[in-house]
Design a protein around this motif. Structure first.
Motif, PDB file in Angstrom:
ATOM      1  N   UNK A   1     -24.169   1.520  76.614  1.00 53.58           N
ATOM      2  CA  UNK A   1     -24.655   2.499  74.832  1.00 53.58           C
ATOM      3  C   UNK A   1     -25.511   3.105  75.860  1.00 53.58           C
ATOM      4  N   UNK A   2     -25.035   4.429  74.947  1.00 53.05           N
ATOM      5  CA  UNK A   2     -25.524   5.972  75.053  1.00 53.05           C
ATOM      6  C   UNK A   2     -26.781   6.172  73.745  1.00 53.05           C
ATOM      7  N   UNK A   3     -27.347   7.357  73.783  1.00 56.08           N
ATOM      8  CA  UNK A   3     -28.154   8.258  72.853  1.00 56.08           C
ATOM      9  C   UNK A   3     -26.702   8.871  72.249  1.00 56.08           C
ATOM     10  N   UNK A   4     -25.825   8.724  70.812  1.00 56.35           N
ATOM     11  CA  UNK A   4     -25.037   9.898  70.469  1.00 56.35           C
ATOM     12  C   UNK A   4     -25.746  11.177  69.579  1.00 56.35           C
ATOM     13  N   UNK A   5     -26.593  10.523  68.981  1.00 49.45           N
ATOM     14  CA  UNK A   5     -27.831  11.876  68.851  1.00 49.45           C
ATOM     15  C   UNK A   5     -29.047  11.358  68.324  1.00 49.45           C
ATOM     16  N   UNK A   6     -29.754  12.925  68.304  1.00 42.86           N
ATOM     17  CA  UNK A   6     -30.693  13.183  68.112  1.00 42.86           C
ATOM     18  C   UNK A   6     -31.198  13.481  67.240  1.00 42.86           C
ATOM     19  N   UNK A   7     -31.852  13.347  66.015  1.00 37.95           N
ATOM     20  CA  UNK A   7     -32.403  14.499  65.412  1.00 37.95           C
ATOM     21  C   UNK A   7     -34.291  14.173  64.821  1.00 37.95           C
ATOM     22  N   UNK A   8     -33.495  15.903  64.326  1.00 36.37           N
ATOM     23  CA  UNK A   8     -34.975  16.316  64.025  1.00 36.37           C
ATOM     24  C   UNK A   8     -35.470  17.082  62.810  1.00 36.37           C
ATOM     25  N   UNK A   9     -36.410  16.970  62.820  1.00 38.44           N
ATOM     26  CA  UNK A   9     -37.063  17.548  61.457  1.00 38.44           C
ATOM     27  C   UNK A   9     -37.557  18.741  61.182  1.00 38.44           C
ATOM     28  N   UNK A  10     -37.094  20.343  60.342  1.00 31.11           N
ATOM     29  CA  UNK A  10     -38.001  21.083  60.376  1.00 31.11           C
ATOM     30  C   UNK A  10     -37.321  21.662  59.008  1.00 31.11           C
ATOM     31  N   UNK A  11     -38.958  22.818  58.445  1.00 29.54           N
ATOM     32  CA  UNK A  11     -39.042  23.131  57.650  1.00 29.54           C
ATOM     33  C   UNK A  11     -38.499  24.582  57.314  1.00 29.54           C
ATOM     34  N   UNK A  12     -37.775  25.171  58.420  1.00 28.56           N
ATOM     35  CA  UNK A  12     -37.889  26.873  58.298  1.00 28.56           C
ATOM     36  C   UNK A  12     -36.323  26.759  59.788  1.00 28.56           C
ATOM     37  N   UNK A  13     -35.135  26.609  58.442  1.00 27.15           N
ATOM     38  CA  UNK A  13     -33.703  26.453  59.819  1.00 27.15           C
ATOM     39  C   UNK A  13     -33.880  27.065  59.827  1.00 27.15           C
ATOM     40  N   UNK A  14     -33.917  28.874  59.719  1.00 29.74           N
ATOM     41  CA  UNK A  14     -33.402  30.054  59.972  1.00 29.74           C
ATOM     42  C   UNK A  14     -34.911  30.743  61.455  1.00 29.74           C
ATOM     43  N   UNK A  15     -36.009  29.952  61.726  1.00 24.59           N
ATOM     44  CA  UNK A  15     -36.335  29.923  62.685  1.00 24.59           C
ATOM     45  C   UNK A  15     -36.030  28.893  63.441  1.00 24.59           C
ATOM     46  N   UNK A  16     -35.643  27.848  63.372  1.00 19.34           N
ATOM     47  CA  UNK A  16     -35.057  26.749  63.966  1.00 19.34           C
ATOM     48  C   UNK A  16     -34.126  27.640  64.540  1.00 19.34           C
ATOM     49  N   UNK A  17     -32.952  28.430  64.297  1.00 22.02           N
ATOM     50  CA  UNK A  17     -31.415  28.318  64.300  1.00 22.02           C
ATOM     51  C   UNK A  17     -32.321  29.402  65.430  1.00 22.02           C
ATOM     52  N   UNK A  18     -32.833  29.921  65.347  1.00 21.98           N
ATOM     53  CA  UNK A  18     -33.499  31.191  66.559  1.00 21.98           C
ATOM     54  C   UNK A  18     -34.143  30.132  67.725  1.00 21.98           C
ATOM     55  N   UNK A  19     -35.041  29.259  67.579  1.00 22.41           N
ATOM     56  CA  UNK A  19     -35.420  29.091  68.295  1.00 22.41           C
ATOM     57  C   UNK A  19     -34.338  28.333  69.505  1.00 22.41           C
ATOM     58  N   UNK A  20     -33.713  27.456  68.434  1.00 21.01           N
ATOM     59  CA  UNK A  20     -32.565  26.544  69.911  1.00 21.01           C
ATOM     60  C   UNK A  20     -31.165  27.317  70.281  1.00 21.01           C
ATOM     61  N   UNK A  21     -31.341  28.378  69.615  1.00 26.18           N
ATOM     62  CA  UNK A  21     -29.625  28.922  70.432  1.00 26.18           C
ATOM     63  C   UNK A  21     -30.172  29.938  70.969  1.00 26.18           C
ATOM     64  N   UNK A  22     -31.609  30.682  70.409  1.00 24.80           N
ATOM     65  CA  UNK A  22     -31.860  31.846  71.567  1.00 24.80           C
ATOM     66  C   UNK A  22     -32.927  31.363  73.195  1.00 24.80           C
ATOM     67  N   UNK A  23     -33.647  30.679  72.551  1.00 31.44           N
ATOM     68  CA  UNK A  23     -34.714  30.460  73.599  1.00 31.44           C
ATOM     69  C   UNK A  23     -34.553  29.284  74.448  1.00 31.44           C
ATOM     70  N   UNK A  24     -33.977  28.090  73.643  1.00 29.75           N
ATOM     71  CA  UNK A  24     -33.063  27.100  74.425  1.00 29.75           C
ATOM     72  C   UNK A  24     -31.570  27.489  74.975  1.00 29.75           C
ATOM     73  N   UNK A  25     -30.928  28.181  74.393  1.00 31.38           N
ATOM     74  CA  UNK A  25     -29.775  28.698  74.840  1.00 31.38           C
ATOM     75  C   UNK A  25     -28.555  27.612  74.370  1.00 31.38           C
ATOM     76  N   UNK A  26     -29.030  26.900  73.683  1.00 29.85           N
ATOM     77  CA  UNK A  26     -28.051  25.765  72.994  1.00 29.85           C
ATOM     78  C   UNK A  26     -26.642  26.635  71.741  1.00 29.85           C
ATOM     79  N   UNK A  27     -25.699  26.217  72.345  1.00 31.20           N
ATOM     80  CA  UNK A  27     -24.460  26.739  71.181  1.00 31.20           C
ATOM     81  C   UNK A  27     -24.492  26.027  70.080  1.00 31.20           C
ATOM     82  N   UNK A  28     -24.565  26.563  68.978  1.00 30.76           N
ATOM     83  CA  UNK A  28     -24.522  26.148  67.601  1.00 30.76           C
ATOM     84  C   UNK A  28     -23.201  25.821  67.555  1.00 30.76           C
ATOM     85  N   UNK A  29     -22.785  24.263  66.879  1.00 32.31           N
ATOM     86  CA  UNK A  29     -21.542  23.524  66.452  1.00 32.31           C
ATOM     87  C   UNK A  29     -21.013  23.885  65.047  1.00 32.31           C
ATOM     88  N   UNK A  30     -22.351  23.707  64.565  1.00 33.35           N
ATOM     89  CA  UNK A  30     -22.178  23.758  62.843  1.00 33.35           C
ATOM     90  C   UNK A  30     -23.395  23.453  62.328  1.00 33.35           C
TER      91      UNK A  30
END
Length: 130
Positions: A1-30
């Motif tokens: 068994x392994x972790x399939x999902x990890x869930x975090x909560x944010x108060x500003x999705x636009x800032x989160x998208x910029x951070x996770x996409x640009x700073x961490x370089x993750x590709x947005x899936x949906x």
């Protein structure tokens, strides 16, 4: 068994998208505007929800929470220095913690205050193949 999902909560999705996409370089899936961002990782998903809208009734049980969570994302041990330089280059305060001979973790916060960690699987005694 392994972790399939990890869930975090944010108060500003636009800032989160910029951070996770640009700073961490993750590709947005949906994403659903005003509700969530989904990032596909290696063998798992990182889900980022706005708790105000994800708590509303719907087809899926509510995902209600608040910023202040924690997630550790795996990196190659030899990339620790490069990741620290990248994060600090984006103005983040990084705390580096050594786990003896098992490797080192980099701790920092996302814009919502979630504590993120980058570390090799060896800190838990795992190899990449496990």
């Amino acid at each position: 068994m392994h972790a399939l999902e990890t869930c975090l909560y944010v108060d500003d999705l636009d800032r989160a998208e910029a951070f996770y996409s640009e700073v961490l370089g993750l590709a947005l899936y949906g994403k659903a505007a005003g509700r969530h961002l989904f990032y596909r990782l290696e063998g798992s998903m990182l889900l980022i929800f706005d708790p105000r809208s994800s708590a509303l009734p719907g087809d899926v049980p509510s995902h209600a929470g608040k910023p202040g969570g924690h997630a550790c994302l795996g990196i190659a041990r030899e990339d620790t220095d490069a990741w620290q330089a990248r994060l600090e280059g984006h103005g983040l305060k990084v705390t580096r913690y050594a786990w003896g001979d098992r490797g080192e973790s980099l701790y920092f916060e996302d814009p919502a205050g979630n504590v993120l960690e980058l570390a090799p699987a060896s800190i838990w005694g795992f190899t990449l193949e496990e």
